[in-house]
Design an enzyme around this catalytic site. Structure first.
Site, PDB file in Angstrom:
ATOM      1  N   LYS A 260       0.835  -1.204   0.000  1.00 47.87           N
ATOM      2  CA  LYS A 260       0.000   0.000   0.000  1.00 47.87           C
ATOM      3  C   LYS A 260       0.869   1.252   0.000  1.00 47.87           C
ATOM      4  O   LYS A 260       1.946   1.277   0.617  1.00 47.87           O
ATOM      5  CB  LYS A 260      -0.903  -0.020   1.236  1.00 47.87           C
TER       6      LYS A 260
ATOM      7  N   SER B 162      -9.679   2.194   3.185  1.00 43.06           N
ATOM      8  CA  SER B 162      -8.842   2.873   2.224  1.00 43.06           C
ATOM      9  C   SER B 162      -7.892   1.955   1.459  1.00 43.06           C
ATOM     10  O   SER B 162      -7.319   2.343   0.448  1.00 43.06           O
ATOM     11  CB  SER B 162      -8.009   3.938   2.937  1.00 43.06           C
TER      12      SER B 162
ATOM     13  N   SER C  92      -9.803   0.019   7.555  1.00 42.08           N
ATOM     14  CA  SER C  92      -9.298   0.104   6.178  1.00 42.08           C
ATOM     15  C   SER C  92      -8.666  -1.168   5.640  1.00 42.08           C
ATOM     16  O   SER C  92      -8.336  -1.230   4.450  1.00 42.08           O
ATOM     17  CB  SER C  92      -8.283   1.245   6.064  1.00 42.08           C
TER      18      SER C  92
END
EC number: 6.3.5.7
Length: 490
Positions: free
Chosen positions: A78, A153, A177
């Site tokens: 990420k 997210s 997330s």
């Protein structure tokens, strides 16, 4: 061996016994990214050195060296985590050209275990979002239905993993997330106990809530990845010195006698019928496996979303103050101005560099921390947060693991909620209390909606009791109707 769907251990064993080379594995997944990711937009940067990194692992194996338990396994990371030499933007224009000079501890530990980093994964800007629609790089699409969001997210991590563009991914979880996108995309996502995993090198959103964790295709892969990235780090004073258990070797699906807590507050709300049905089926499955179902209560759960947004926005307003265009990152164009006031310089640079959702949370957090309001908002939120933790500790005296929905509904359509921040924030109603209390939580895929979208089950354990949580997930996984099914994009 079918590389596309092989487990992390299967790939590592094959690389170590030379039935396939690390370079061949990396090339296989790179080709999948080049072919399929144009539909998903899950990757933001590709590591130009991934094939040479893989070749180096092959060379070390040829010399008889121990290359680690994840030898040659390709991962996506990420964008919140720093990766040496690979662009890391946190999904924001204000960091569009930031190339870190060092690896986050999580990334360094993965590399030490033999992982090959293939690239960086898309996300909501600074991890602020529940749908992956606030990224500077554009929205990510759900591989099960390209008209739907992948969740946020860590939506890029979830979409890439579900489409098997990599063998494993890493996400971060501040209010859900990892778990929410894992549920939307039908993968396993684990948020560890706060302090299990180092935050060093992770771009800070809300420091007292942020944790990194694995987003992978099975519970066993999650347990192994968690083992590799956990442990004390002298660069992060919040990490625990507790020993890291061998979760992957201790996994067991025999859960006879375990007490599964059902939080009555989570079952009283308005759940989508498909989610309700999946949760009820998971409870019945665990009952048939010999687990004891008990009702527990955490009454302050109903305050979790407002408390979370007060704490998270306040910490974000402080953490993001460093992005001012002076030392690094985006700077507005001032070349035609001979002189400018400092306030105007900051205002123009930050106004152009941040997106609307990030600016909304900075303003909310700054207001909460301002003179005259600090005690009324931030301090009060901290007091309620303590009470939420106490109520969880009381609940865990009656059970080993708490089971609940991850979200109220399966993945929703792109654009459906982006203009309604309140409705978007309520996505986090089942996940934020876990972060506020610092507990470990995870999502394991268990059912499919009538529209064919995955639905996950959330499991939460007491602090540092990840093994119990993983065991229950392992048992549920064996009876999951999602097992063996893959999205159409694959």
């Amino acid at each position: 061996m079918d590389l596309t769907f092989a487990s992390i251990s299967e790939i590592a064993d094959a690389v170590k016994n030379k039935s396939v080379s690390a370079k061949e594995v990396a090339q296989h997944f790179q080709t999948r990214i080049e072919t399929l990711d144009r539909k998903l937009n899950s990757f933001t940067s590709i590591n130009p050195n991934s094939l040479s990194d893989a070749a180096e692992i092959d060379a070390r194996i040829a010399k008889g060296e121990d290359v680690g338990p994840m030898a040659g396994v390709p991962f996506g990371i990420k964008e919140m985590l720093c990766t040496k030499g690979i662009r890391t933007t946190a999904g924001s224009k204000i960091l569009e050209n930031f190339i870190p000079p060092y690896d986050a501890t999580v990334v360094a530990r993965l590399k030490k275990a033999g992982v090959v980093v293939l690239g960086k994964l898309n996300q909501d800007e600074f991890a602020m979002g529940s749908s992956n629609e606030t990224s500077f790089h554009g929205s990510v699409k759900n591989p099960w239905n390209l008209e739907c969001v992948p969740g946020g997210s860590s939506g890029g991590s979830a979409a890439a993993q579900a489409a098997r563009l990599v063998a494993g991914t890493i996400g971060t979880d501040t209010g859900g997330s990892i778990r929410q996108p894992a549920s939307f995309c039908g993968i396993v996502g684990v948020k560890p106990t706060y302090g299990r995993v180092s935050r060093y090198g992770i771009i800070a959103y809300a420091s007292s809530l942020d944790q990194a964790g694995p987003m992978v295709s099975s519970v066993k892969d999650a347990a192994l990845t968690l083992e590799v990235i956990s442990g004390f780090d002298e660069n992060d004073s919040t990490t625990t010195q507790k020993q890291v258990p061998a979760w992957s070797k201790s996994l067991k699906s025999d859960i006879k006698g375990l007490k599964i807590g059902i939080k009555k507050e989570n079952m009283a709300g308005s759940l989508h019928p498909d989610v309700q049905k999946t949760v009820e089926k998971s409870i019945e499955t665990l009952k048939q496996m010999g687990a004891e179902i008990v009702e527990v209560s955490v009454p302050l759960t109903e305050m979790a979303v407002p408390v979370y947004y007060l704490v998270a926005a306040s910490e974000a307003s402080s953490n993001l103050a460093r992005y001012d265009g002076v030392k690094y990152g985006y700077r507005a164009d001032f070349k035609n101005l001979s002189a400018i006031e400092l306030d105007e310089f900051y205002g123009k640079t930050r106004g152009e560099g941040f997106g609307a959702e990030v600016k909304r949370r900075i303003m909310l957090g700054t207001y909460c921390l301002s003179s005259g309001y600090y005690d009324a908002y931030y301090n009060k939120a901290g007091q309620v947060r303590r009470l939420i933790t106490n109520q969880y500790l009381e609940a865990f005296k009656k059970c080993d693991v708490i089971l609940s929905p991850v979200t109220t509904a399966p993945a929703f359509k792109l654009g459906e909620r982006i203009d309604d921040p309140l409705e978007m924030y309520l996505n986090d109603i089942f996940t934020t209390s876990t972060n506020l209390a610092g507990l470990p939580g995870m999502s394991v895929p268990f059912g499919l909606s009538q529209d064919g979208l995955p639905i996950g089950i959330q499991l939460t354990a007491c602090h540092f009791e990840e093994q119990k949580m993983l065991d229950v997930a392992f048992a549920l996984e064996s009876a999951s109707s999602v097992k063996g099914k893959h999205p159409h994009v694959v």
